[in-house]
Design an enzyme around this catalytic site. Sequence first.
Site, PDB file in Angstrom:
ATOM      1  N   HIS A 264       0.880  -1.100  -0.197  1.00 41.30           N
ATOM      2  CA  HIS A 264       0.012   0.095  -0.027  1.00 41.30           C
ATOM      3  C   HIS A 264       0.731   1.242   0.062  1.00 41.30           C
ATOM      4  CE1 HIS A 264      -3.262   2.809   1.041  1.00 41.30           C
ATOM      5  NE2 HIS A 264      -3.923   1.756   0.594  1.00 41.30           N
ATOM      6  N   ASP A 318      -7.910  -5.364   0.139  1.00 40.02           N
ATOM      7  CA  ASP A 318      -8.393  -6.371  -0.958  1.00 40.02           C
ATOM      8  C   ASP A 318      -8.036  -7.818  -0.603  1.00 40.02           C
ATOM      9  OD1 ASP A 318      -9.584  -4.343  -2.362  1.00 40.02           O
ATOM     10  OD2 ASP A 318      -7.573  -3.770  -3.421  1.00 40.02           O
TER      11      ASP A 318
END
Length: 382
Positions: A264, A318
């Site tokens: 991320h 996710d």
Amino acid sequence: MTDAPEYIPGLAGVPAARSSICLIDGSVGKLQYRGYPIEVLAERCSYEEVAYLLVFGRLPTTTQLDEFRNQMIAERGLKFRIIDLLKTLPESGEPMDALTAAVAAMGMFYKGDHISDPEFLRLSVIRLLAKVPTIVAAWDRIRKGDDPIKPSTELGHAANFLYMLEGKVPTSLAVKVFDVALILHAEHSMNASTFTARVTGSTLTDPYAVVASAIGSLAGPLHGGANEQVLSTLDGISDRSANGIRRWAEDRLARKEKVMGFGHRVYKVKDPRATILQGLATQLFAKFGSTPEYDVAVELETQMADLVGGKGIYPNVDFYSGIVYQKLGIPTDLFTPIFAISRVAGWLAHLLEQLEGNRIFRPTQIWVGEADRAFVSMDERS
Ligand code: ACO
């Protein structure tokens, strides 16, 4: 000529707005909407309550929430011409493209005086929050040759979406899990799709164009599209022993290939939303049985922490969302549209904030081409 400014790929770390919507401290996995920790909101609120908080900046009273819910319920239906439009699209097409098309078309049916009209803006917010789930569910039915199911006027936002997929009222556990998943995806500061929404909004175009452009941005595999690829990644690991999973990860990393659902831009520890989603997955499994993908995911998380945890690469939101949606019986290619159903709240909150002190986005560039070239006529070109 003045010195060229420094070029920062991906605008990493460059502030694009002053915002009071979402606070993230990626070094410790802290996420807050309007100053409230995500863990508390996920436990105590409904999606509608969180959407109200994001868009209007404060938690609603009972009366305000009832009114907001009722306005959304009244706006759940689609115009028959939007349904007709969906029917003209190829059934093999991407659901995110169908959603973009239908949301963009909404702008033609709900023309307002101007984006500076607060009532037009308020109505647009309600309509978009209410109708995006209906579009996604209607498209899923239409592409399978079934008639769309009319939205319920009794069910909450999360339950109604699940109901519109198959016409069955979902269990209370499924509703709770899905509602929390919607809360977790509702907002995440200046990610690609939110930045897109703010850029589009800064031109003072209508809110439907703002959301349509954001949906297009969310669709990419490096952003919202990653959730669909996580399941195929997990399914693609043939040796599911700890050693096999480690070898698979080592091979992939050696080839410099990304492992979907990891990494991320902001978080350098495990994404707090992944932790909450993992908890939801275990609740579902306790009631309905586990899935092979979950066991592989847990082992892959362990191996990846050992291999690349030192670089701050951990599961993102996710990683576990697909596992949860799969257990709820949702088709894989609806995972990203579901992300959009939820993120509409964040995009709209950012649109309203952008409009408060709007200045059109117009960054600069660093010129790297040739300048002042002599024109070459067609017959002299090689
Ligand atoms: N798997 C393996 N290595 C990774 C991963 C990953 N998933 N993510 C980052 N890295 C490595 C890169 O290879 C790079 O290594 P290097 O310095 O040795 O070259 C380093 O970490 C930095 O990676 P970048 O891609 O430059 O990081 P950036 O901040 O630009 O990208 C992103 C973040 C796009 C999320 C990236 O981690 C990625 O592609 N992840 C996989 C896709 C994914 O899961 N996306 C969903 C993100 S959450 C969301 O959008 C809702």
